[in-house]
Write a protein that holds these residues in place. Structure first.
Motif, short mmCIF file in Angstrom:
data_model
loop_
_atom_site.label_atom_id
_atom_site.label_comp_id
_atom_site.label_asym_id
_atom_site.label_seq_id
_atom_site.Cartn_x
_atom_site.Cartn_y
_atom_site.Cartn_z
N PRO A 23 0.81 -1.23 0.00
CA PRO A 23 0.00 0.00 0.00
C PRO A 23 0.84 1.28 0.00
CG PRO A 23 -0.90 -1.59 1.56
CD PRO A 23 0.43 -2.14 1.10
N LEU A 24 2.00 1.28 0.64
CA LEU A 24 2.84 2.48 0.64
C LEU A 24 3.31 2.78 -0.77
CD1 LEU A 24 4.41 4.75 2.00
CD2 LEU A 24 6.24 3.11 2.49
N TYR A 25 3.78 1.76 -1.46
CA TYR A 25 4.20 1.94 -2.86
C TYR A 25 3.04 2.43 -3.71
CZ TYR A 25 5.48 0.52 -7.63
OH TYR A 25 5.72 0.49 -8.98
N ALA A 26 1.87 1.81 -3.52
CA ALA A 26 0.70 2.20 -4.32
C ALA A 26 0.35 3.67 -4.10
CB ALA A 26 -0.49 1.31 -3.98
N LEU A 28 2.35 6.17 -2.99
CA LEU A 28 3.38 7.06 -3.53
C LEU A 28 3.29 7.14 -5.05
CD1 LEU A 28 6.42 6.05 -1.29
CD2 LEU A 28 5.19 8.23 -1.25
N ARG A 29 3.04 6.02 -5.71
CA ARG A 29 2.91 6.04 -7.17
C ARG A 29 1.66 6.80 -7.60
NH1 ARG A 29 4.47 2.58 -10.76
NH2 ARG A 29 3.70 4.28 -12.06
N ASP A 30 0.59 6.67 -6.83
CA ASP A 30 -0.68 7.29 -7.21
C ASP A 30 -0.71 8.78 -6.88
OD1 ASP A 30 -3.46 7.29 -8.09
OD2 ASP A 30 -3.98 7.48 -5.97
N GLU A 31 -0.23 9.16 -5.68
CA GLU A 31 -0.35 10.53 -5.19
C GLU A 31 0.93 11.35 -5.36
OE1 GLU A 31 -1.68 10.37 -1.18
OE2 GLU A 31 -3.44 9.13 -1.64
N GLY A 32 2.06 10.69 -5.53
CA GLY A 32 3.33 11.39 -5.56
C GLY A 32 3.85 11.66 -4.15
N VAL A 33 4.93 12.41 -4.08
CA VAL A 33 5.56 12.75 -2.80
C VAL A 33 5.13 14.16 -2.42
CG1 VAL A 33 7.75 13.07 -1.57
CG2 VAL A 33 7.52 11.26 -3.31
N GLN A 34 4.53 14.28 -1.23
CA GLN A 34 4.04 15.57 -0.76
C GLN A 34 5.21 16.44 -0.32
OE1 GLN A 34 0.65 15.75 -0.89
NE2 GLN A 34 0.48 17.89 -0.33
N ILE A 35 5.53 17.48 -1.10
CA ILE A 35 6.66 18.34 -0.82
C ILE A 35 6.27 19.49 0.12
CG2 ILE A 35 8.32 19.94 -1.87
CD1 ILE A 35 8.93 17.02 -2.33
N SER A 36 5.08 19.98 -0.04
CA SER A 36 4.55 21.04 0.81
C SER A 36 3.03 20.93 0.76
CB SER A 36 5.02 22.42 0.31
OG SER A 36 4.51 22.69 -0.98
N PRO A 37 2.32 21.61 1.66
CA PRO A 37 0.85 21.53 1.63
C PRO A 37 0.30 21.88 0.24
CG PRO A 37 1.57 22.60 3.64
CD PRO A 37 2.80 22.43 2.79
N GLY A 38 -0.43 20.94 -0.32
CA GLY A 38 -1.04 21.18 -1.62
C GLY A 38 -0.14 20.93 -2.81
#
Length: 294
Positions: A23-26, A28-38
């Motif tokens: 699930p963690l891989y899924a 990150l692949r789906d949402e990307g890496v959160q760099i800052s809010p939004g």
């Protein structure tokens, strides 16, 4: 940074996908890496899918490495064989880098999946004056106190670890990393994320501070700790049909790089090739320790 882990990967149904098993891989692949809010940055998709056949795999690798190398040069069985490095600096209010690395290593995927090598895989390293640090896994009590419960040990494919390291003798970074493993077909994936739940944790925080040498040459902090977040990625190993024992290693990472680290200078960009080369060589040596690779 992450201690040895007994994996149950060998018992997974190899027909399933990493998105199903991890699930963690899924996420990150789906949402990307959160760099800052939004703001999230996508990770590069894997070059090879879990079900890629021999012809498709060789063609994809050949396309990746040309015109710099032939497939034979790229797949040479050597700690100093070539690697491909792509670095993209994504500037803005929240500067970040996307780093993608590809190389061939030799080892046994089945043996890796049953031992503790996948844990060491994320942190294999050689002495390097630009990067250094240490860490250890968080125990069940520490996680439970934060509302995090891990599966029983014989089912566990996930771990949390806290550590600190220095970067280019300019920055000290401290953080808690969550990692999760999966096996699907002829590939093994380890996903990782600087866990935002520990952003301001009293004992295991995610933060950074600037360093400077004093008159005696010792590294000393020059300012207060600053919050840090925005790190995520995955490592994928895919077993190739040829050459025998060859594994395509892919590293795909996104991480934030605050302006305060180097006052906007491209110091890290100039050092990354050497840092990556050291890690690639260390990983090749680590994988070569599987009995069938010797």
């Amino acid at each position: 940074m992450i201690s040895s882990l007994i994996l149950a990967l060998a018992t997974l149904t190899t027909g399933q996908s990493h998105e199903t098993n991890n699930p963690l891989y899924a996420r990150l692949r789906d949402e990307g890496v959160q760099i800052s809010p939004g703001k999230a940055i996508s990770l590069t998709p894997p070059l090879l899918s879990a079900g890629a056949d021999a012809t498709a795999a060789k063609a994809a690798i050949g396309e990746l490495v040309k015109p710099s190398y032939s497939f034979q040069q790229f797949s040479r069985k050597s700690a100093v064989a070539p690697q491909i490095l792509h670095v993209e600096l994504l500037d803005g209010e929240a500067p970040a880098r996307r780093v993608d690395v590809y190389f061939i290593a030799y080892g046994s995927l089945d043996e890796l999946a049953q031992g503790d090598v996948p844990s060491r895989l994320l942190h294999a390293e050689e002495p390097n004056e630009d990067v250094g640090g240490q860490g250890s896994a968080l125990d069940e009590a520490a996680l439970a106190a934060r509302g995090i419960e891990l599966p029983p040990k014989d089912e566990r494919r996930e771990e949390f670890a806290h550590g600190s390291f220095t970067l280019l003798k300019k920055v000290e970074i401290e953080g808690t990393v969550r990692s999760a493993w999966s096996r699907a077909g002829k590939s093994l994936v380890a996903a990782l994320e600087l866990d935002p739940r520990f952003a301001r944790d009293a004992d295991f925080p995610n933060r950074w501070r600037a360093l400077e040498r004093d008159a005696a040459g010792r590294l000393e902090p020059t300012g207060d700790w600053q919050p840090y977040g925005g790190v995520g990625g995955y490592v994928q190993l895919t077993e190739l049909s040829e050459p025998p024992g060859a594994l395509l290693a892919e590293w795909h990472l996104v991480f934030s790089e605050p302006h305060g680290w180097f006052d906007g200078a491209n110091l890290l960009g100039s050092k990354l090739p050497a840092i990556v080369q050291d890690r690639v060589r260390a990983t090749r040596r680590e994988l070569a320790q599987t009995p069938s690779a010797r």
